[in-house]
Design an enzyme around this catalytic site. Structure first.
Site, PDB file in Angstrom:
ATOM      1  N   SER A  32       3.152  -2.910  -1.689  1.00 28.38           N
ATOM      2  CA  SER A  32       2.965  -3.242  -0.286  1.00 28.38           C
ATOM      3  C   SER A  32       3.847  -4.423   0.129  1.00 28.38           C
ATOM      4  CB  SER A  32       1.477  -3.506  -0.032  1.00 28.38           C
ATOM      5  OG  SER A  32       1.183  -3.532   1.337  1.00 28.38           O
ATOM      6  N   HIS A  76       3.928   1.875   1.055  1.00 22.28           N
ATOM      7  CA  HIS A  76       3.042   2.567   1.992  1.00 22.28           C
ATOM      8  C   HIS A  76       3.097   1.877   3.343  1.00 22.28           C
ATOM      9  CE1 HIS A  76      -0.640  -0.028   0.516  1.00 22.28           C
ATOM     10  NE2 HIS A  76       0.249  -0.740   1.151  1.00 22.28           N
TER      11      HIS A  76
END
Length: 198
Positions: free
Chosen positions: A94, A119
């Site tokens: 992330s 993501h």
């Protein structure tokens, strides 16, 4: 904290800072927060002030966290004069993956069993409908910025990045190299130094 605990914490901080100065290395481990970002900025600016001609190494093992804190660290890595190398040592997920990409491709390395997660930014926002709409619009802007950075830094088409990051997209170190996240996978500091000096 007792007086002794305060003193022990200060001694530990001093030893940690001396190690940072000597090795020119900064470790980002655990959740990325505003405090982590602030400490990182202080350390990287200090290392730049001490010697802007010597490289700085950033070792990353983080599940991600505050995306704004991640962007602040990303910005500082690109802002300072010294060449910065990022090394994935464990989980690089992330916001941590964003930080990892702040270094140029040839300055991004991975240890063998590091894992990478890309993501879309996560949201736990709650509130009235109009506030949720405003927040969603802002989140979509951040998502677009992240996808553009990943595309630019990996050489992957934006359409592929959008598809890949729509859900959790995991890569091991060799897959991350093929994807363009990682320049080279190294097992030892000696190997890293060989690539740097080549």
């Amino acid at each position: 904290m007792t007086g002794k605990e305060d003193n022990d914490a200060c001694v530990l901080h001093d030893k940690s800072l001396k190690l940072v100065l000597k090795s020119r290395s900064i470790v980002i481990a655990g959740e990325i927060t505003k405090d982590v970002s602030r400490l990182f900025q202080e350390k990287i600016l200090l290392l730049e002030a001490l010697d802007f001609k010597k490289p700085i190494f950033v070792y990353i093992d983080s599940e991600g966290g505050d995306i704004d804190a991640g962007f602040a660290i990303f910005n500082m890595i690109r802002f300072v004069k010294p060449k910065v190398f990022t090394v994935g040592v464990g989980l690089v997920a992330s916001a941590a993956a964003l930080i990892f990409l702040a270094a140029k491709l040839e300055n991004r390395f991975s240890l063998p069993f590091a894992r990478y997660l890309l993501h879309q930014p996560l949201s736990g926002f709650k509130g009235v409908a109009t506030d949720i709409e405003i927040y969603t619009n802002e989140l979509n802007k951040v998502k677009k910025e992240l996808n553009n950075i990943i595309s630019k830094e990996t050489g992957q088409k934006i359409s592929k990045i959008e598809k890949d990051t729509d859900r959790d997209f995991w890569l091991d170190s060799s897959a991350a190299k093929k994807y363009g996240l990682v320049f080279e996978v190294v097992e030892t500091k000696y190997q890293l130094e060989e690539f740097i000096s080549a």
